[in-house]
Design a protein around this motif. Structure first.
Motif, PDB file in Angstrom:
ATOM      1  N   THR A 171      -0.054  -3.524   7.147  1.00  0.00           N
ATOM      2  CA  THR A 171       0.075  -4.949   7.473  1.00  0.00           C
ATOM      3  C   THR A 171      -1.246  -5.711   7.486  1.00  0.00           C
ATOM      4  OG1 THR A 171       0.019  -4.366   9.829  1.00  0.00           O
ATOM      5  CG2 THR A 171       2.179  -4.591   8.798  1.00  0.00           C
ATOM      6  N   ASP A 172      -2.370  -4.999   7.510  1.00  0.00           N
ATOM      7  CA  ASP A 172      -3.665  -5.673   7.573  1.00  0.00           C
ATOM      8  C   ASP A 172      -4.516  -5.244   6.381  1.00  0.00           C
ATOM      9  OD1 ASP A 172      -6.134  -6.749   8.099  1.00  0.00           O
ATOM     10  OD2 ASP A 172      -6.208  -6.137  10.197  1.00  0.00           O
ATOM     11  N   PRO A 173      -4.518  -6.003   5.291  1.00  0.00           N
ATOM     12  CA  PRO A 173      -5.264  -5.624   4.090  1.00  0.00           C
ATOM     13  C   PRO A 173      -6.754  -5.404   4.338  1.00  0.00           C
ATOM     14  CG  PRO A 173      -3.784  -7.462   3.635  1.00  0.00           C
ATOM     15  CD  PRO A 173      -3.783  -7.271   5.125  1.00  0.00           C
ATOM     16  N   SER A 174      -7.315  -6.092   5.324  1.00  0.00           N
ATOM     17  CA  SER A 174      -8.756  -5.962   5.563  1.00  0.00           C
ATOM     18  C   SER A 174      -9.130  -4.548   6.013  1.00  0.00           C
ATOM     19  CB  SER A 174      -9.208  -6.974   6.619  1.00  0.00           C
ATOM     20  OG  SER A 174      -8.663  -6.669   7.895  1.00  0.00           O
ATOM     21  N   LEU A 175      -8.207  -3.861   6.674  1.00  0.00           N
ATOM     22  CA  LEU A 175      -8.496  -2.500   7.128  1.00  0.00           C
ATOM     23  C   LEU A 175      -8.625  -1.548   5.943  1.00  0.00           C
ATOM     24  CD1 LEU A 175      -6.092  -2.219  10.206  1.00  0.00           C
ATOM     25  CD2 LEU A 175      -8.574  -2.583  10.215  1.00  0.00           C
ATOM     26  N   ALA A 235      -0.796   3.865  13.315  1.00  0.00           N
ATOM     27  CA  ALA A 235      -1.978   3.597  12.493  1.00  0.00           C
ATOM     28  C   ALA A 235      -1.567   3.225  11.068  1.00  0.00           C
ATOM     29  CB  ALA A 235      -2.892   4.815  12.488  1.00  0.00           C
ATOM     30  N   ALA A 236      -0.583   3.914  10.526  1.00  0.00           N
ATOM     31  CA  ALA A 236      -0.107   3.606   9.169  1.00  0.00           C
ATOM     32  C   ALA A 236       0.444   2.190   9.091  1.00  0.00           C
ATOM     33  CB  ALA A 236       0.956   4.621   8.751  1.00  0.00           C
ATOM     34  N   ILE A 237       1.141   1.766  10.136  1.00  0.00           N
ATOM     35  CA  ILE A 237       1.690   0.410  10.158  1.00  0.00           C
ATOM     36  C   ILE A 237       0.567  -0.619  10.139  1.00  0.00           C
ATOM     37  CG2 ILE A 237       2.945  -1.245  11.613  1.00  0.00           C
ATOM     38  CD1 ILE A 237       4.718   1.202  12.445  1.00  0.00           C
ATOM     39  N   ASP A 238      -0.516  -0.359  10.868  1.00  0.00           N
ATOM     40  CA  ASP A 238      -1.671  -1.260  10.811  1.00  0.00           C
ATOM     41  C   ASP A 238      -2.213  -1.357   9.386  1.00  0.00           C
ATOM     42  OD1 ASP A 238      -1.570  -1.854  13.484  1.00  0.00           O
ATOM     43  OD2 ASP A 238      -3.144  -0.437  14.075  1.00  0.00           O
ATOM     44  N   LEU A 239      -2.284  -0.231   8.708  1.00  0.00           N
ATOM     45  CA  LEU A 239      -2.811  -0.219   7.345  1.00  0.00           C
ATOM     46  C   LEU A 239      -1.878  -0.947   6.377  1.00  0.00           C
ATOM     47  CD1 LEU A 239      -4.103   3.471   7.139  1.00  0.00           C
ATOM     48  CD2 LEU A 239      -5.411   1.409   7.689  1.00  0.00           C
ATOM     49  N   PRO A 252       0.813  -1.212   0.000  1.00  0.00           N
ATOM     50  CA  PRO A 252       0.000   0.000   0.000  1.00  0.00           C
ATOM     51  C   PRO A 252       0.854   1.274   0.000  1.00  0.00           C
ATOM     52  CG  PRO A 252      -0.680  -1.524   1.749  1.00  0.00           C
ATOM     53  CD  PRO A 252       0.647  -1.994   1.250  1.00  0.00           C
ATOM     54  N   VAL A 253       0.231   2.373  -0.450  1.00  0.00           N
ATOM     55  CA  VAL A 253       0.872   3.683  -0.407  1.00  0.00           C
ATOM     56  C   VAL A 253       0.091   4.541   0.576  1.00  0.00           C
ATOM     57  CG1 VAL A 253       1.588   5.711  -1.699  1.00  0.00           C
ATOM     58  CG2 VAL A 253       1.595   3.459  -2.810  1.00  0.00           C
ATOM     59  N   ILE A 254       0.762   4.932   1.655  1.00  0.00           N
ATOM     60  CA  ILE A 254       0.129   5.733   2.705  1.00  0.00           C
ATOM     61  C   ILE A 254       0.691   7.146   2.652  1.00  0.00           C
ATOM     62  CG2 ILE A 254      -0.389   5.925   5.164  1.00  0.00           C
ATOM     63  CD1 ILE A 254      -1.460   3.356   3.806  1.00  0.00           C
ATOM     64  N   GLY A 255      -0.186   8.124   2.493  1.00  0.00           N
ATOM     65  CA  GLY A 255       0.230   9.520   2.473  1.00  0.00           C
ATOM     66  C   GLY A 255       0.089  10.157   3.846  1.00  0.00           C
ATOM     67  N   ILE A 256       1.061  10.950   4.218  1.00  0.00           N
ATOM     68  CA  ILE A 256       1.017  11.743   5.442  1.00  0.00           C
ATOM     69  C   ILE A 256       1.041  13.214   5.020  1.00  0.00           C
ATOM     70  CG2 ILE A 256       2.039  12.173   7.702  1.00  0.00           C
ATOM     71  CD1 ILE A 256       1.349   9.264   7.376  1.00  0.00           C
ATOM     72  N   LEU A 257       0.111  14.018   5.519  1.00  0.00           N
ATOM     73  CA  LEU A 257      -0.050  15.393   5.072  1.00  0.00           C
ATOM     74  C   LEU A 257       0.579  16.371   6.053  1.00  0.00           C
ATOM     75  CD1 LEU A 257      -3.825  15.171   4.052  1.00  0.00           C
ATOM     76  CD2 LEU A 257      -1.808  14.516   2.710  1.00  0.00           C
ATOM     77  N   ALA A 258       1.447  17.240   5.544  1.00  0.00           N
ATOM     78  CA  ALA A 258       2.119  18.252   6.362  1.00  0.00           C
ATOM     79  C   ALA A 258       1.712  19.647   5.899  1.00  0.00           C
ATOM     80  CB  ALA A 258       3.639  18.097   6.261  1.00  0.00           C
ATOM     81  N   GLU A 259       1.605  20.576   6.836  1.00  0.00           N
ATOM     82  CA  GLU A 259       1.351  21.989   6.554  1.00  0.00           C
ATOM     83  C   GLU A 259       2.378  22.819   7.307  1.00  0.00           C
ATOM     84  OE1 GLU A 259      -2.709  22.746   7.671  1.00  0.00           O
ATOM     85  OE2 GLU A 259      -3.458  21.060   6.482  1.00  0.00           O
ATOM     86  N   TYR A 260       2.623  24.061   6.844  1.00  0.00           N
ATOM     87  CA  TYR A 260       3.676  24.861   7.480  1.00  0.00           C
ATOM     88  C   TYR A 260       3.524  26.357   7.230  1.00  0.00           C
ATOM     89  CZ  TYR A 260       5.181  22.932   2.972  1.00  0.00           C
ATOM     90  OH  TYR A 260       5.200  22.467   1.673  1.00  0.00           O
ATOM     91  N   ASP A 261       2.305  26.816   6.902  1.00  0.00           N
ATOM     92  CA  ASP A 261       2.109  28.249   6.684  1.00  0.00           C
ATOM     93  C   ASP A 261       1.630  28.929   7.966  1.00  0.00           C
ATOM     94  OD1 ASP A 261      -0.281  26.792   6.399  1.00  0.00           O
ATOM     95  OD2 ASP A 261      -1.216  28.356   5.206  1.00  0.00           O
TER      96      ASP A 261
END
Length: 480
Positions: A446-450, A440-444, A74-83
């Motif tokens: 490793t567990d395809p059902s999630l 949470a990302a690690i769960d996603l 899977p590809v998990i995106g993490i969103l960052a902001e800095y303004d």
């Protein structure tokens, strides 16, 4: 938690000093929307040094970036902001209003912490992928201009978020909780009216007032308010009155409008009605106008599957621990604004049983810092504000959390928030947010059902299809 997940959490803790350094650096830069050159450069430099593949200037936005590690799905995106925000310069750790730079900017929404916590999460997932050799990719996205640029929506116009299996993010707040519910979509447009200058007494018949056009437009919108959804909002600011001489008919004037409605399709429809009023104002006053699109963003689509994953990990990790000195500071800061005795959290606004439980937890905490995790709430909820995280949530399952970074009831966009942003209260919130998101990302991963459940829920919620509020020819701009 598995040993592998615990090792990833430990890796985040080991980077706590780096996370604080990034947060404080961005706090000191305090750059406005779409002008975050130093902040973006800091992230790109750190991420490259930490072994990520970095691409700057993505989607044609100079201060946006992506940083990836791993391979495959899977590809998990993490969103960052800095303004940052204008007019909120403030000394760190102060208990009174003290500008650091007279008239300068400050991180009143805590985006210096938001980005640093997202970085922490990406570092934690990277450590997991390195240690286990499992397939999967983590991508940290640098998303500028949340306060007035809506970079995530421009990225959505380029269909960027469709490539993710899920996206996770967080926001500093006065409470520890998992975020649920929807928000308002929003469109910002600037109207620049042009008239004819003339002597207001000697030649009034030869003048055509652009300022009159702005005023007529504002009156027209006032009448519109009676005939729009009760969840809709229309705000405005006159950005150019055309001059300071009352005996001159103003040949120019500008007004900036912000149209909000619960769903993006409704906001687009309401925006068309505001455009019609601008045309009418120009016709009435004999002026012309130029319309400039500023930004637009969609409402948020909640995902209960991801919320549950986030909550279980938040529950397992607990909340940030604070020293007596930090708690004393928070207690003192809470005396500088009204509302510090309110009941925090999204769920408490909609569920009285949950609100009673939060009151009890606040009493047990005994301090202005809400050092507890609010119970999971997944009922109806609505935030009248707006966030471009909404556009992400229309293209991929998206989950969010809040982590307490300042005392209970601290006002949004306030000097109090800026004051906390470069203290241990802020640092601890960023590190802890990184741990929860990484777990949470690690769960996603490793567990395809999630991810299957999250995707099924997402497809049902977004069956109507995403309507992008960004015109095809629009480019990210800062309003005049």
């Amino acid at each position: 938690m598995t040993n592998e997940k615990q090792a990833a959490i430990a890796a985040v803790e080991a980077k706590a000093a780096l996370i604080a350094d990034v947060a404080d650096s961005v706090w000191s830069y305090a750059e406005l929307s779409l002008q975050e050159e130093k902040s973006a450069a800091k992230y790109c430099e750190v991420l490259a040094r930490e072994g990520f593949t970095v691409e700057a200037g993505i989607c044609g936005i100079p201060t946006a970036f992506s940083a990836s590690f791993g391979s495959g799905r899977p590809v998990i995106g993490i969103l960052a902001e800095y303004d940052a925000l204008s007019g909120l310069s403030q000394k760190a750790g102060s208990l009174c209003r003290e500008e650091l730079v007279p008239g300068g900017c400050g991180h009143g929404c805590g985006h210096n912490l938001l980005g640093a916590g997202a970085l922490a999460a990406a570092l934690g997932v990277k450590a997991y992928l390195e240690h286990t050799g499992c397939p999967g990719t983590v991508v940290l996205y640098g998303c500028p201009g949340e306060e007035g640029g809506a970079a995530k929506a421009f990225m959505a116009r380029e269909k960027l978020w469709y490539g993710l299996d899920a996206a996770l993010t967080w926001h500093p707040e006065d409470v520890n909780e998992v975020v649920t519910g929807s928000s308002n979509s929003c469109i910002q447009t600037q109207y620049k009216f042009t008239g004819v200058a003339a002597h207001a007494a000697g030649d009034p018949d030869r003048g055509r007032s652009a300022l009159d056009a702005v005023e007529v437009m504002n009156i027209g919108v006032q009448f519109l308010r009676e005939h729009m959804s009760d969840k809709a909002r229309v705000h405005y600011a006159i950005t150019d009155t055309g001059g300071r001489s009352p005996n001159v008919v103003q040949a120019r004037a500008s007004v900036l409008y912000m149209v909000r409605s619960n769903h993006v399709a409704e906001a687009v429809e309401l925006q068309n009605r505001v455009d019609d009023i601008a045309r009418g104002a120009a016709l009435i006053t004999g002026t012309t106008f130029e319309k400039q699109f500023i930004d637009g963003l969609a409402d948020t689509v909640p995902n209960h599957t991801l919320e549950t994953v986030l909550y279980h990990n938040f529950e397992a990790l607990g909340v940030p621990a604070h020293t007596a000195e930090e708690l004393d500071y928070a207690d003192a800061l809470a005396k500088t604004y009204p509302g510090s005795d309110g009941v925090p959290g999204i769920g408490a606004q909609y569920d009285e049983v949950l609100a009673d439980r939060v009151r009890q937890l606040r009493a047990e905490a005994g301090h202005a810092m809400n050092d507890f995790l609010a119970p999971l709430y997944q009922g109806p909820a609505f935030m009248p504000g707006s966030t471009d995280v909404g556009d992400v949530s229309w293209q991929t399952p998206t989950g969010q959390i809040h982590v307490a970074a300042w005392p209970n009831g601290s006002p949004g966009h306030s000097w109090q928030n800026v004051s906390c942003g470069a203290t241990e209260l802020g640092h601890k919130s960023a590190v802890h947010a990184g741990k929860v998101l990484a777990a949470a990302a690690i769960d996603l991963l490793t567990d395809p059902s999630l991810l299957e459940a999250a995707r099924a829920e997402f497809q049902k919620q977004t069956a109507a299809g995403y309507i992008c509020p960004i015109p095809a020819d629009a480019v990210p701009v800062v309003p005049d």
